[in-house]
Scaffold this active site. Sequence first.
Site, PDB file in Angstrom:
ATOM      1  N   GLY A   9       0.812  -1.246   0.179  1.00  0.00           N
ATOM      2  CA  GLY A   9       0.016   0.002  -0.001  1.00  0.00           C
ATOM      3  C   GLY A   9       0.767   1.135  -0.150  1.00  0.00           C
ATOM      4  N   GLY A  11       0.929   4.263  -1.005  1.00  0.00           N
ATOM      5  CA  GLY A  11       0.370   5.698  -1.307  1.00  0.00           C
ATOM      6  C   GLY A  11       1.183   6.693  -0.690  1.00  0.00           C
ATOM      7  CE  LYS A  79      -6.748   5.793   1.929  1.00  0.00           C
ATOM      8  NZ  LYS A  79      -6.727   6.964   2.970  1.00  0.00           N
ATOM      9  CE  LYS A 187      -3.170   8.633  13.596  1.00  0.00           C
ATOM     10  NZ  LYS A 187      -2.376   7.654  12.805  1.00  0.00           N
ATOM     11  CG  ASN A 195      -9.502  11.372   9.530  1.00  0.00           C
ATOM     12  OD1 ASN A 195      -8.659  12.209   9.743  1.00  0.00           O
ATOM     13  ND2 ASN A 195      -9.075   9.945   9.054  1.00  0.00           N
ATOM     14  CG  ASN A 205      -5.792  18.177  10.164  1.00  0.00           C
ATOM     15  OD1 ASN A 205      -6.586  17.925   9.263  1.00  0.00           O
ATOM     16  ND2 ASN A 205      -4.564  17.481  10.497  1.00  0.00           N
ATOM     17  CB  SER A 259      -6.019  10.309   4.992  1.00  0.00           C
ATOM     18  OG  SER A 259      -6.745   9.938   6.204  1.00  0.00           O
TER      19      SER A 259
END
Length: 315
Positions: A9, A11, A79, A187, A195, A205, A259
């Site tokens: 992944g 990305g 993801k 987290k 998010n 943010n 994200s």
Amino acid sequence: METKIAVLGAGAMGSLYGTMLSEAGEEVWLLNHWKEHIHAIREKGLTISSASGDRSVFVKATTDPTEIGQADLVIVFVKSYDTRDAMSGALSLLREETMVLTLQNGLGNAEQLAEIVGERRLLAGTSGFGSTVLAPGHIRHAGSGDTMLGELSGAKTTRLEELRRVFDSAGLRPVITENLQGVVWGKLLVNVGVNPVTALARVKNGQILDIPELKDIMERAVGEAFEVSCRKGITLFPAGDPLEHVREVIRRTKDNVSSMRQDIEKGNQTEIDVISGAIVREGNALGVPTPVNALLMNLMKGLEKGSRNNQSKLR
């Protein structure tokens, strides 16, 4: 002795971690199904933009896991909704002692991976780094924080210490924890507050704290998540006031584009099910009301479907 690392992944975050580990002298392969991104990296290297300027780094990259062979470490950054398919399609990376480390957002990733690769291989943690894809082969390093690492059992092990050494040499700020659940939930509370709010309002943010209405929604969502964590008996990391911790993360990442907002703007599926959705499910199971998280989840699902429909009409 170099460590052979495959980043599943690659990305924004996977590319950042993989490149930093490659620069530290490890053998790193970036693995992603996004052909344009991988082609750009193979042709011109990965360009990383940051406050200190731009740099290009040549790192191995592929869309085919069989090109990599077996790895010492697989870092999972896909993801959450792709976890099962991505790992199942990359079993050729594993040998008997291969470590699999998930640094994904949300709840449930470790459990999915354990079913596929076996719990004994699995490590988990969280990342305090920020990264954004600007174009194929080009990312922005938006901020740095600790990389928390732990065994599912909470034990301190030799392999954790070796992983800490590898990450430390790459500047990834590793910290070993014996309270993995507390770290993951800590987290999660940040993700719950940041998010969906930034994705729905299309703000960076830091603007959450500048706009009273958004600040109120954030605080209510985090408050519900905190109540669920208390009912589950989770000892959150870091200790102290969870709302103040979320505010501090927002201040520290004030210029970041979350994200989830990136996914919405690209017409991609989001991870709302393992963030706000996780709080709703856990709350329902424990009898804890979570109306704000339920509303955020439903709004995000509506926005996500609308955004994806609009993107498909433009093609």
